[in-house]
Scaffold this motif. Structure first.
Motif, PDB file in Angstrom:
ATOM      1  N   ALA A   1      -4.347  -5.901  -6.615  1.00  0.00           N
ATOM      2  CA  ALA A   1      -3.974  -7.212  -6.084  1.00  0.00           C
ATOM      3  C   ALA A   1      -4.969  -7.679  -5.024  1.00  0.00           C
ATOM      4  O   ALA A   1      -4.746  -8.682  -4.355  1.00  0.00           O
ATOM      5  CB  ALA A   1      -2.576  -7.164  -5.507  1.00  0.00           C
ATOM      6  N   GLY A   2      -6.045  -6.951  -4.852  1.00  0.00           N
ATOM      7  CA  GLY A   2      -7.086  -7.389  -3.934  1.00  0.00           C
ATOM      8  C   GLY A   2      -6.833  -7.030  -2.485  1.00  0.00           C
ATOM      9  O   GLY A   2      -7.457  -7.594  -1.591  1.00  0.00           O
ATOM     10  N   ILE A   3      -5.924  -6.092  -2.230  1.00  0.00           N
ATOM     11  CA  ILE A   3      -5.676  -5.673  -0.851  1.00  0.00           C
ATOM     12  C   ILE A   3      -6.638  -4.537  -0.519  1.00  0.00           C
ATOM     13  O   ILE A   3      -6.821  -3.619  -1.330  1.00  0.00           O
ATOM     14  CB  ILE A   3      -4.217  -5.199  -0.693  1.00  0.00           C
ATOM     15  N   ASP A   4      -7.242  -4.601   0.641  1.00  0.00           N
ATOM     16  CA  ASP A   4      -8.141  -3.527   1.063  1.00  0.00           C
ATOM     17  C   ASP A   4      -7.288  -2.359   1.554  1.00  0.00           C
ATOM     18  O   ASP A   4      -6.806  -2.347   2.681  1.00  0.00           O
ATOM     19  CB  ASP A   4      -9.061  -4.027   2.182  1.00  0.00           C
ATOM     20  N   VAL A   5      -7.109  -1.397   0.652  1.00  0.00           N
ATOM     21  CA  VAL A   5      -6.166  -0.303   0.925  1.00  0.00           C
ATOM     22  C   VAL A   5      -6.580   0.498   2.160  1.00  0.00           C
ATOM     23  O   VAL A   5      -5.789   0.710   3.081  1.00  0.00           O
ATOM     24  CB  VAL A   5      -6.075   0.629  -0.307  1.00  0.00           C
ATOM     25  N   ASN A   6      -7.834   0.909   2.192  1.00  0.00           N
ATOM     26  CA  ASN A   6      -8.277   1.765   3.294  1.00  0.00           C
ATOM     27  C   ASN A   6      -8.153   1.061   4.637  1.00  0.00           C
ATOM     28  O   ASN A   6      -7.732   1.651   5.624  1.00  0.00           O
ATOM     29  CB  ASN A   6      -9.725   2.208   3.063  1.00  0.00           C
ATOM     30  N   ARG A   7      -8.506  -0.216   4.640  1.00  0.00           N
ATOM     31  CA  ARG A   7      -8.457  -0.959   5.895  1.00  0.00           C
ATOM     32  C   ARG A   7      -7.008  -1.071   6.375  1.00  0.00           C
ATOM     33  O   ARG A   7      -6.713  -0.866   7.557  1.00  0.00           O
ATOM     34  CB  ARG A   7      -9.053  -2.347   5.680  1.00  0.00           C
ATOM     35  N   THR A   8      -6.097  -1.364   5.451  1.00  0.00           N
ATOM     36  CA  THR A   8      -4.698  -1.498   5.821  1.00  0.00           C
ATOM     37  C   THR A   8      -4.167  -0.199   6.407  1.00  0.00           C
ATOM     38  O   THR A   8      -3.437  -0.202   7.399  1.00  0.00           O
ATOM     39  CB  THR A   8      -3.871  -1.886   4.581  1.00  0.00           C
ATOM     40  N   ARG A   9      -4.559   0.903   5.797  1.00  0.00           N
ATOM     41  CA  ARG A   9      -4.099   2.198   6.307  1.00  0.00           C
ATOM     42  C   ARG A   9      -4.667   2.470   7.697  1.00  0.00           C
ATOM     43  O   ARG A   9      -3.980   3.004   8.570  1.00  0.00           O
ATOM     44  CB  ARG A   9      -4.519   3.304   5.335  1.00  0.00           C
ATOM     45  N   ILE A  10      -5.922   2.094   7.904  1.00  0.00           N
ATOM     46  CA  ILE A  10      -6.504   2.318   9.233  1.00  0.00           C
ATOM     47  C   ILE A  10      -5.774   1.477  10.268  1.00  0.00           C
ATOM     48  O   ILE A  10      -5.458   1.950  11.366  1.00  0.00           O
ATOM     49  CB  ILE A  10      -8.020   2.007   9.211  1.00  0.00           C
TER      50      ILE A  10
ATOM     51  N   VAL B   1       0.837  -1.193   0.000  1.00  0.00           N
ATOM     52  CA  VAL B   1       0.000   0.000   0.000  1.00  0.00           C
ATOM     53  C   VAL B   1       0.871   1.242   0.000  1.00  0.00           C
ATOM     54  O   VAL B   1       0.594   2.222  -0.695  1.00  0.00           O
ATOM     55  CB  VAL B   1      -0.938  -0.009   1.228  1.00  0.00           C
ATOM     56  N   GLY B   2       1.953   1.190   0.775  1.00  0.00           N
ATOM     57  CA  GLY B   2       2.844   2.339   0.856  1.00  0.00           C
ATOM     58  C   GLY B   2       3.519   2.631  -0.472  1.00  0.00           C
ATOM     59  O   GLY B   2       3.758   3.780  -0.809  1.00  0.00           O
ATOM     60  N   GLN B   3       3.813   1.592  -1.231  1.00  0.00           N
ATOM     61  CA  GLN B   3       4.512   1.805  -2.489  1.00  0.00           C
ATOM     62  C   GLN B   3       3.552   2.234  -3.593  1.00  0.00           C
ATOM     63  O   GLN B   3       3.862   3.123  -4.365  1.00  0.00           O
ATOM     64  CB  GLN B   3       5.225   0.512  -2.922  1.00  0.00           C
ATOM     65  N   SER B   4       2.420   1.576  -3.681  1.00  0.00           N
ATOM     66  CA  SER B   4       1.471   1.941  -4.728  1.00  0.00           C
ATOM     67  C   SER B   4       0.080   1.473  -4.352  1.00  0.00           C
ATOM     68  O   SER B   4      -0.178   0.278  -4.256  1.00  0.00           O
ATOM     69  CB  SER B   4       1.871   1.319  -6.065  1.00  0.00           C
ATOM     70  N   GLN B   5      -0.795   2.440  -4.138  1.00  0.00           N
ATOM     71  CA  GLN B   5      -2.166   2.073  -3.775  1.00  0.00           C
ATOM     72  C   GLN B   5      -2.874   1.412  -4.953  1.00  0.00           C
ATOM     73  O   GLN B   5      -3.729   0.558  -4.762  1.00  0.00           O
ATOM     74  CB  GLN B   5      -2.921   3.324  -3.324  1.00  0.00           C
TER      75      GLN B   5
ATOM     76  N   GLY C   1     -10.891  15.727  -0.587  1.00  0.00           N
ATOM     77  CA  GLY C   1     -11.917  14.700  -0.464  1.00  0.00           C
ATOM     78  C   GLY C   1     -12.176  13.917  -1.741  1.00  0.00           C
ATOM     79  O   GLY C   1     -12.401  12.722  -1.703  1.00  0.00           O
ATOM     80  N   GLY C   2     -12.095  14.616  -2.869  1.00  0.00           N
ATOM     81  CA  GLY C   2     -12.431  13.949  -4.112  1.00  0.00           C
ATOM     82  C   GLY C   2     -11.354  12.999  -4.612  1.00  0.00           C
ATOM     83  O   GLY C   2     -11.610  12.128  -5.402  1.00  0.00           O
ATOM     84  N   GLU C   3     -10.167  13.194  -4.098  1.00  0.00           N
ATOM     85  CA  GLU C   3      -9.024  12.483  -4.673  1.00  0.00           C
ATOM     86  C   GLU C   3      -8.820  11.144  -3.980  1.00  0.00           C
ATOM     87  O   GLU C   3      -7.884  10.958  -3.215  1.00  0.00           O
ATOM     88  CB  GLU C   3      -7.788  13.368  -4.494  1.00  0.00           C
ATOM     89  N   VAL C   4      -9.735  10.225  -4.196  1.00  0.00           N
ATOM     90  CA  VAL C   4      -9.588   8.925  -3.556  1.00  0.00           C
ATOM     91  C   VAL C   4      -9.213   7.898  -4.607  1.00  0.00           C
ATOM     92  O   VAL C   4      -9.948   7.657  -5.551  1.00  0.00           O
ATOM     93  CB  VAL C   4     -10.890   8.516  -2.852  1.00  0.00           C
ATOM     94  N   SER C   5      -8.083   7.318  -4.434  1.00  0.00           N
ATOM     95  CA  SER C   5      -7.671   6.280  -5.371  1.00  0.00           C
ATOM     96  C   SER C   5      -7.781   4.937  -4.672  1.00  0.00           C
ATOM     97  O   SER C   5      -7.815   4.858  -3.461  1.00  0.00           O
ATOM     98  CB  SER C   5      -6.229   6.521  -5.818  1.00  0.00           C
ATOM     99  N   GLY C   6      -7.812   3.893  -5.464  1.00  0.00           N
ATOM    100  CA  GLY C   6      -7.768   2.556  -4.889  1.00  0.00           C
ATOM    101  C   GLY C   6      -9.071   2.103  -4.299  1.00  0.00           C
ATOM    102  O   GLY C   6     -10.030   2.800  -4.194  1.00  0.00           O
TER     103      GLY C   6
END
Lengths: 479, 356, 523
Positions: free
Chosen positions: A353-362, A343-347, B351-356
Motif C-alpha cells: 500500500a506504499g507505506i514505508d514499513v521501516n520508517r514507521t517502525r522506527i 504495519v503491525g497487522q501485516s508488513q 538479518g536475512g529475513e527482511v520483508s516489506g
C-alpha cells in the motif's frame, strides 16, 4: 436468561487474567490486614510513579513490535539527564524542565538507533530488546563508573565516589528534583496553559493579518477565553484556591464522576438535539450517568470516605498520565497511527500500500523510547532517591508485567488495560510482603512471590502468544 | 592448501576479532603489571573446566533446533536440588555425595527438561524469548521454594530462627573440590609458583565433551542434529522432529544440572536464590564467542568459547584490580561482552529475513 | 493521436541468466475489454506481468527488451507504485487484506483521507486526523460500483472467504483513474457460484471502459467471459484471437502443443504381471496450495506412471500425502497391503522412497556432506551404516564412505569428494544426491517429484535416463510427478492429469494435445 449467562461467560473468559489477578489482590489484601488507607495511598503514589511508563509500551505493540523490553534505554537517557542536572545544581521545576530538554533529544537518538536495530531483526524484537537492555546497561555502567570522573573531569563530593572516579551508588534528589513535577500547583499549570493558548492565537492572528486573510471568530473566542481565564487565575481568592499542589482523592473522584456525567450529557445533547439523530440510543448514556451518580453516593459511605479523605494525588503528574492517555487515543486517529496499525497487522500489505514499513517502525520506537524517558523522569522525581545503577534495570520487566496483568497480550494492548494492570500489579506489590508475613511468618516470601508473579506473567503471556502464532498455519482438513 | 584453516578464517567475524585481541592485550599487560603469570593460567584453566559443562549444555539445545538455551536455569535448579538433597542425606564420603547429587539432580533435570521440551515444541520460532522468561520464572519460583522447603541440616539453613536456606552453602563437609583435587598437581614449580592443574575437573569436563561428541555421531544424535538443521528433511526421512527436540532439550537440561554441581564443587559453595539468574546468558555468550551460531554449535565452539570468555574474566580481574583497585570493571566488561555477542549473533540469525 | 489499445506491449523479450523466458511477445489490451492471458506454468505469464508492473525482480536481473505503451504513450515503470500512478492495478491471488481491519480500512489502506489538525501543523502531514466518515463514504461507493452489498464497517475477518476478493476489487476500483486491472487466477480459491459472481463483476467493471487482463487456466471461463485471448507457450505468443473467432479446442491445443520426442524407444510396459503396486481410494490430502480432494488411482507394478497438471491443482499433494508429510484421509494399499500414510515413516517402511520437489527445503541437508545426505534415510529406516555397540549405535564411517563413493561414481555426481557440502553443489548434482539417497533405501516404488526442475540439460538427460534404467533393468515401479508435460509424455506409460484436486483424465502419452489441454484446464 441463556443470553445473559452467555454474555457473562464470555466476559469472564475474555478477562480471565484480570479476574484472576483481581481475586489474588483481594485475597492478598484480606490476608495482609494492612489498613486500607495505607494500601490506597501507596497505590495512588505508585500509579503516579509508574503509570506513564506502562503507557509508553502501547505504541510498539500497535506497530507489531511486541512488548518493548528496550524501554530500559529510554530510562537510561532520563538518568543521564538527571545526573547532569543535579551536578549543575538546578532545582525544582526549572530543574525538571532542564531534564526534559536534555533527555528528550538523547531519547530520540537512542530510539532511532533501537528502531534501526530492530529493523534488522524483524520477528525477534522482544529477545533483541531484552538483550539490548542488558547491553545498554553495561555501557551505562561503564559510562557512570569510569568515564565520569575518569575521562570527563567531574568533581563533586556529593555525587562522585571518594576516589574521584565514578558516580556514587545513590544520588539524593531531596531538595533539588524531588517532587519537582508533583509539586507544580494547578494554578501555575493553568497559567502556563493560558499563556500557551494566548501565544498560539496571537501568532495565528499575526499570520492571518500578514496574509491579509480574515480572522475566524473561533480564534478571537479562544483568545478572549484564555485572557479571561488568566485574569481569573490572577485574582487573589482564586489563585489561593488553585495554589494547592495535591488534590484530595475525594475531590479527584468527584471531578472525574462529574466529567463522566458531563460527557454523557453532551453526547445526548449533541446527537439528539444538535445532530437530530432520532435513532441515537439514550439507554447506555442514562445508565452511565446513573452509575456515576451511584459513585457519588458511594463516596459518602464511611469506609470509602475515609480512604478518599486520606489520599492526596499529585495533580501535575496525574495530568501528564491523562495527557499520555489522550495522546495515545489521538495518535490512533491519525494517518501515522493507522499506518502503524497496518504495519503491525501485516508488513506485506503495508508495503504494497506504499507505506514505508521501516520508517514507521522506527518512529514507533522513537516515540516509545522518548515516552519511557519521560516516564523515568516522573518516577525519579517522585521517589526522590536516584539509585544510579539500579533505577533502570527492572523498568522494562515491571512495566511489561503490569501491562500483561491488565489483560494485554503481545499483539493487543490498550490504555485501559495499562491502567487496570498498573492498579492490580502494584496492589499486589504493596501487600505481598505483609501477606507473606501473615501467612507464612515470612515477609521475604511475599517479596519473592511478587517477583515470581512479574516473571511468571511475562513467561506465560509470551508462551501463549508463541503458541497461538505457531498454531495459525494449521487448518482443519476440509471435508 | 589448508581447507580447515580457510574454514576457520571464514568463520571469524569482527566481534570475535575484538574479543581475541582484547584477551591478548589483557594477557600482554599482565606481566608488566607484575602479576604472576602461572596463577593467571591456573585460574583460567580452572574456570575453563568448571564452566565448561554448563556451556556444553548449549550444544544439544542448539543442534536440536531450539536455539541457545537461555532456560538452562531449569537444569541448574535441578542440580541445586540434587546437591542440597545429597547434603541433607549427610553423606560424608565426597565421592558418594557428588555421585548422589548428580544422580538426583540429573534425574530431576531430565524430567523438567522433557516437560520444558514439550512447552518449547508448542512455541516454535519464539524459543529464545520464552525460554528466557521460563528461566527467570523458575529462579523466582525456586526462591520461594528455598525459603519453604523442609530441609533441616545445619549447613543448609540459616542458624537461629532464620527462615529457609542459606544463600551460600559451604561444601567443605560434602563434595567440595572433590574433582579439583583428584590427582591435581603443580606444573613448572611448587605450591606457590607453579601452575595448578585440577586434573579431575579437567578429566570430567573433557570426558563430558567426548561423550557428547559420541552422542552427536550416534544414530539418535545424527537425527537430532538433522531435526535442528532441517525439520522438513528430517520428517521426510520418517523421524519425529518434536521427539528429537525434546531429547535435545532434556539432555541440555540434564547437563545443566551436572554442570552446576561440577561448578559448585570447584567453587566450594552452592549458591542458591538469585545467583544463577543470569548464568544462562553467560553460557550462551561463551559458546557464541567460540564461533557457534544460534543454529549450529560444535564441541570445538565450547572448548574455545569457554576458554576465551572465562580467560578474559580470569585475567581481567587481577589486571583491573592493579589499575583500579576495588572496582567492578570486570563485571561491566562481562556484561558488555556477553550481551554484545548475543546481540550480534541474533542480528546474524535474523538479518536475512527482511520483508516489506 | 489516440491509440486503439489501452495497453500495448511491443516485442517484449526477457532473459533470466541467459535463459530466454519471453521471446518477442506482442500483447495488446483494448479499453473496456476482458482479455484472457492463457498458458501453462512457466509459459511466461507472470514474467510478462512483472514487466508491466516494473517489479524489482525484473530490474535486478538486467531489465528487458521492448516497449510498453499506455494509450499510445511510451512508459517505463521502475516500481509497482509508479504503475499504480498510471492507473494499472492488480487483484491478487492471495488476499492482500488485513482481517482485523474493517472493509473501509482495507479499501483505504495507505490512501486514507485526512484533515489537518493542530498536531499536523507542527509535525507534518502524517499526523493529520483521519476523516473516517469520508473514507466510509468512498468505500460505500466502490462497493456499490461492483454491486457488492456488504456493510463497509464490518471486519474483513468476519466475511465469507468468497467476499474477500471482492473487497480487493473494491480497493482497486476506489483508486482514482484506474484504467487497467489485472486479475491473477481470481477464481482459483472460490466456489463455483462465487467465481461466477466475481467474473460477472469483472465484466461489469469492463463496461466502464476499464481494460481487464484475466490470467487463468480455466478455458471454460475464458470462453464465457473474455472478449479476446492471448496464448503464451514457452515464452512465445502462439495465438491472439477474438473469442468469437475461436473455440476451446483450438486454445487448448495451442496451449499444450509441441512436438513430442519419446525419450525411450518403446512405450511398451514392463507391467505384464498386472499386479497393483500402489492403490489409492478416495484419497484426500490437506496440503496448503496443493489440496487433493478425493482421488482413486491404481499403479501397476513395473510401470512408469506420470502425474501431471498445473501448479496448485494437487498433483504435488498426492506424493506428500503418501509419504505422510501432510495429513491425509482415504485408503492406501501397497502390493495389496493396507497402510496408514498418516503414520510418519509408514511409507518408507513399506519400501516407497520419495524424491521431493522441494530439493533445497525438503530434499537435502545443505550444511552437511554428500556422504551424510546419502546415508541418512537408510540409516534411520533400515539401520544400515551403523556400528552397533549395544548401548548406542554409532555411525559406521567407512561403510558410509564406501557407499558414497560408489554412488558418486554410479550417478556421475560432480563434486570434490564425498565430504563436500551439498549446499555448494549445482542443482543437477543436488538432484542426483537426492535420487541416490532414495535409491540407498532400495525401494520397490520410487516417487520422483519434479525430477528436472531447475537443472541443466545434461543432468536432466542423465536423471531421466537413469529413471528408465531403474525401471527396465531392476523392474522398479516409478511414479513421476511433473509440471513438464513433455517430460511425462516422453517417459511414461500412462499419465494422470490432476485438476482441482481430482483425477481429470488418465491418458496415453500419445493422446492428442487438445485432450491434455482440456484435462489440465479442468474441462
Amino acid at each position: 436468561m441463556g443470553r445473559v449467562k452467555d454474555i457473562l461467560l464470555r466476559t469472564v473468559l475474555n478477562n480471565k487474567v484480570v479476574i484472576l489477578f483481581a481475586i489474588l489482590c483481594i485475597a492478598a489484601i484480606y490476608t495482609a490486614q494492612n489498613p486500607l488507607t495505607f494500601v490506597a495511598s501507596e497505590l495512588f503514589t505508585r500509579i503516579g510513579r509508574n503509570g506513564f511508563m506502562v503507557l509508553a509500551l502501547l505504541i510498539p505493540v500497535l506497530a507489531g513490535m511486541g512488548l518493548n523490553f528496550g524501554i530500559v534505554i529510554g530510562a537510561i537517557a532520563a538518568q543521564i539527564a538527571v545526573f547532569w542536572t543535579v551536578y549543575w545544581g538546578f532545582e525544582g521545576s526549572s530543574g525538571f524542565l532542564l531534564c526534559l530538554l536534555l533527555s528528550t533529544p538523547l531519547a530520540i537518538f537512542f530510539g532511532w538507533l533501537v528502531g534501526k536495530l530492530f529493523n534488522r531483526m524483524k520477528g525477534a524484537e522482544m529477545i533483541a530488546g531484552l538483550i539490548l537492555g542488558y547491553f545498554a546497561d553495561g555501557l551505562y555502567q561503564l559510562f557512570f563508573l569510569y568515564i565520569i570522573g575518569g575521562i570527563i573531569p567531574v568533581s563533586n563530593p556529593r555525587l562522585i565516589i571518594s576516589g574521584g572516579i565514578g558516580v556514587k551508588n545513590t544520588i539524593d534528589l531531596t531538595g533539588n528534583l524531588k517532587y519537582s513535577l508533583d509539586n507544580i500547583s494547578s494554578g501555575s499549570m493553568l497559567t502556563i496553559a493560558c499563556g500557551a493558548v494566548i501565544l498560539v492565537t496571537v501568532v495565528k492572528i499575526i499570520a492571518a493579518l500578514a496574509k491579509r486573510e480574515g480572522i475566524p471568530k473561533k480564534t478571537w473566542l479562544a483568545l478572549a477565553g484564555a485572557l479571561i481565564m488568566l485574569g481569573l487565575v490572577m485574582l487573589p481568592p482564586v489563585s489561593k484556591l488553585l495554589s494547592a499542589r495535591r488534590l484530595l482523592l475525594l475531590h479527584g473522584v468527584l471531578l472525574a464522576l462529574a466529567a463522566v456525567i458531563a460527557k454523557q450529557a453532551w453526547l445526548m445533547i449533541n446527537n439528539r438535539l444538535i445532530g437530530r439523530r432520532k435513532d441515537y440510543p439514550l439507554g447506555p448514556r442514562f445508565f452511565l450517568i446513573a452509575l456515576a451518580l451511584a459513585g457519588v453516593l458511594l463516596t459518602c459511605l464511611k469506609p470509602a470516605e475515609e480512604i478518599l479523605m486520606s489520599v492526596e494525588i499529585p495533580i501535575a503528574t496525574y495530568l501528564c498520565i491523562l495527557g499520555l492517555y489522550l495522546f495515545n487515543a489521538a495518535l490512533l486517529k491519525t494517518r501515522l497511527g493507522q499506518n502503524m496499525r497496518t504495519v503491525g497487522q501485516s508488513q506485506t500489505v503495508a508495503h504494497a500500500a506504499g507505506i514505508d514499513v521501516n520508517r514507521t517502525r522506527i518512529i514507533a520506537m522513537i516515540i516509545s523510547t522518548t515516552l519511557a524517558c519521560w516516564g523515568q523522569l516522573i518516577y525519579l522525581q517522585n521517589i526522590g532517591t536516584f539509585s544510579t545503577y539500579g533505577a533502570h534495570t527492572q523498568v522494562g520487566q515491571y512495566a511489561i508485567a503490569a501491562l500483561l496483568v491488565g489483560g494485554a497480550s503481545v499483539q493487543k494492548a490498550t490504555a485501559k488495560q495499562a491502567v487496570i494492570g498498573v492498579i492490580l500489579f502494584h496492589t499486589l506489590f504493596i501487600v505481598a510482603p505483609q501477606a507473606g508475613k501473615e501467612l507464612f511468618n515470612n515477609a521475604q516470601l511475599g517479596e519473592y512471590f511478587r517477583v515470581f508473579v512479574a516473571y511468571g506473567v511475562i513467561a506465560v503471556s509470551l508462551a501463549m502468544h508463541a503458541w497461538k502464532t505457531a498454531m495459525k498455519p494449521k487448518k482443519p482438513l476440509e471435508a | 592448501m589448508f581447507p580447515w584453516l580457510r574454514k576457520v578464517l571464514a568463520n571469524i567475524s569482527l566481534p570475535h576479532l575484538i574479543i581475541v585481541a582484547f584477551f591478548l592485550i589483557l594477557l600482554c599487560s599482565a606481566a608488566p603489571l607484575g602479576l604472576s603469570i602461572p596463577s593467571l593460567i591456573s585460574d583460567t584453566l580452572r574456570r575453563w573446566a568448571m564452566y565448561g559443562i554448563l556451556v556444553l549444555a548449549m550444544v544439544p539445545a542448539i543442534q536440536s533446533g531450539i536455539g541457545p538455551n537461555f532456560g538452562i536455569s531449569l537444569g541448574i535448579v535441578g542440580g541445586l536440588l540434587g546437591a542440597t538433597i545429597s547434603i541433607e542425606m549427610g553423606l560424608t564420603n565426597p565421592w558418594a555425595a557428588v555421585a548422589v547429587a548428580m544422580a538426583i539432580g540429573g534425574a530431576i533435570a531430565s524430567v523438567l527438561g522433557i516437560l520444558y521440551g514439550l512447552l518449547l515444541n508448542r512455541v516454535k520460532g519464539s524459543e529464545m524469548t520464552v525460554s528466557t522468561y521460563v528461566g527467570f520464572s523458575v529462579i523466582a519460583f525456586m526462591n520461594i521454594m528455598w525459603l519453604s522447603l523442609p530441609f533441616s541440616k545445619g549447613t543448609l539453613i540459616w542458624p537461629l530462627g532464620g527462615m529457609g536456606m542459606r544463600n551460600n552453602i559451604s561444601l567443605v563437609d560434602s563434595f567440595g573440590h572433590v574433582f579439583n583435587n583428584w590427582f591435581s598437581f603443580h606444573l613448572f614449580g611448587g605450591e606457590e609458583t607453579g601452575i595448578f592443574v585440577p586434573t579431575g575437573l579437567i578429566i570430567v569436563f573433557l570426558a563430558s565433551c567426548l561423550l557428547m561428541g559420541l552422542f552427536l555421531r550416534s544414530k539418535t544424535g545424527i537425527a537430532m542434529s538433522a531435526a535442528g538443521e532441517n525439520p522438513a528433511f528430517t520428517r521426510a526421512a520418517g523421524i519425529n522432529v518434536d521427539k528429537m527436540r525434546i531429547i535435545g532439550t532434556a539432555i541440555s537440561t540434564a547437563l545443566g544440572a551436572i554442570g552446576i554441581i561440577v561448578y559448585a564443587q570447584s567453587y566450594g559453595f552452592l549458591q542458591l536464590y538469585n545467583a544463577p539468574l543470569m548464568m544462562g546468558f553467560h553460557c550462551v555468550a561463551a559458546i557464541l564467542i567460540g564461533g557457534a551460531s544460534t543454529k549450529k554449535a560444535t564441541i570445538a565452539n565450547v572448548l574455545v568459547g569457554t576458554f576465551l570468555f572465562q580467560g578474559i574474566l580470569a585475567v581481567a580481574l587481577p589486571v583491573v584490580n592493579k589499575i583500579l583497585p576495588e572496582s567492578n570493571l570486570p563485571d561491566v566488561i562481562r556484561i558488555i561482552i556477553s550481551n554484545g555477542i548475543i546481540l550480534f549473533a541474533l542480528s546474524k540469525a535474523k538479518g536475512g529475513e527482511v520483508s516489506g | 493521436m489516440q491509440s486503439q489499445f489501452l495497453l500495448h506491449m511491443k516485442n517484449i523479450s526477457k532473459e533470466f541468466f541467459g535463459n530466454p523466458v519471453l521471446k518477442n511477445v506482442n500483447f495488446q489490451v483494448r479499453p473496456g475489454e476482458v482479455h484472457a492471458l492463457v498458458g501453462e506454468n512457466g509459459a511466461g505469464k507472470s514474467t510478462l506481468m512483472n514487466i508491466l508492473f516494473g517489479m524489482p525482480v525484473i530490474h535486478s536481473t538486467g531489465g528487458f527488451q521492448g516497449e510498453i505503451e499506455i494509450n499510445g504513450q511510451p512508459v517505463a515503470f521502475d516500481s509497482p507504485h509508479q504503475a499504480l500512478d498510471y492507473g494499472i492495478g492488480m487483484v491478487h491471488q492471495e488476499f492482500m487484506l488485513i482481517p482485523e481491519f474493517t472493509v473501509t480500512e482495507n479499501i483505504k489502506v495507505g490512501r486514507e483521507i485526512s484533515q489537518p489538525s493542530l498536531l499536523s501543523r507542527v509535525f507534518g502531514k502524517e499526523l493529520e486526523t483521519l476523516d473516517r466518515e469520508k473514507m466510509a463514504w468512498d468505500a460505500r461507493i466502490a462497493l456499490e460500483e461492483i454491486g457488492l452489498n456488504i456493510e463497509e464497517h464490518t471486519l474483513v475477518a468476519g466475511l465469507p472467504v468468497g467476499y474477500k476478493q471482492f473487497v480487493e476489487i473494491a480497493r482497486e476500483i476506489d483508486k482514482t483513474g484506474i484504467k487497467l486491472l489485472v486479475f491473477d487466477e481470481p477464481s482459483a480459491v472460490l466456489t463455483e457460484s462465487e467465481a461466477e459472481k466475481l467474473l460477472n463483476i469483472m465484466r461489469h467493471i469492463a463496461r466502464k471502459n476499464i481494460g481487464i487482463i484475466l490470467i487463468t487456466h480455466r478455458l471454460g471461463e475464458v470462453m464465457a467471459y473474455a472478449d479476446s485471448v492471448s496464448v503464451l507457450r514457452d515464452g512465445e505468443l502462439v495465438m491472439r484471437a477474438e473469442i468469437k473467432d475461436t473455440n476451446i479446442l483450438e486454445i487448448a491445443e495451442k496451449m499444450i502443443g509441441r512436438k513430442i520426442e519419446r525419450f525411450v524407444d518403446s512405450a511398451a510396459g514392463h507391467h505384464d504381471s498386472r499386479e497393483i503396486a500402489l492403490s489409492l481410494r478416495n484419497f484426500h490430502v490437506d496440503m496448503p496450495g496443493e489440496m487433493v480432494r478425493g482421488i482413486d488411482l491404481d499403479i501397476w507394478q513395473g510401470e512408469i506412471f506420470g502425474i501431471g497438471g498445473l501448479a496448485g491443482q494437487g498433483k504435488l499433494g498426492i506424493a506428500n500425502g503418501i509419504m505422510g508429510l501432510y495429513s491425509s484421509r482415504g485408503e492406501a494399499e501397497i502390493f495389496g497391503r493396507k497402510f496408514n500414510p498418516n503414520k510418519l515413516g509408514a511409507a518408507l517402511a513399506n519400501d516407497i522412497a520419495f524424491v521431493s520437489e522441494d530439493r533445497r527445503g525438503v530434499g537435502l541437508l545443505l550444511n552437511q556432506s554428500i556422504e551424510h545426505n546419502l546415508v541418512f534415510s537408510a540409516m534411520h529406516t533400515r539401520n544400515e551404516f551403523l556400528l552397533d555397540l549395544k548401548i548406542v549405535k554409532l555411525y559406521h564411517r567407512s561403510k558410509g564412505r564406501k557407499h558414497a563413493l560408489d554412488m558418486i561414481k554410479l550417478l556421475d555426481i560432480r563434486c570434490t569428494g564425498p565430504r563436500q557440502k551439498t549446499g555448494s553443489l549445482s542443482g543437477g548434482n543436488q538432484q542426483k544426491v537426492c535420487l541416490a539417497r532414495a535409491l540407498t533405501l532400495k525401494p520397490k516404488i520410487l516417487i520422483v517429484s519434479e525430477p528436472t526442475r531447475g537443472i541443466d540439460i545434461g543432468a536432466k538427460k542423465l536423471v531421466l535416463e537413469y529413471l528408465v534404467h531403474l525401471n527396465r533393468q531392476l523392474g522398479m515401479t516409478i511414479i513421476i510427478i511433473s509440471s513438464e508435460l513433455v517430460e511425462l509424455r516422453s517417459l511414461c506409460q500412462r499419465i494422470a492429469i490432476i485438476a482441482g484436486g481430482k483425477v481429470a483424465r488418465i491418458l496415453q502419452p500419445d493422446a492428442p494435445d487438445a485432450e491434455f489441454g482440456l484435462a489440465m484446464s479442468g474441462g
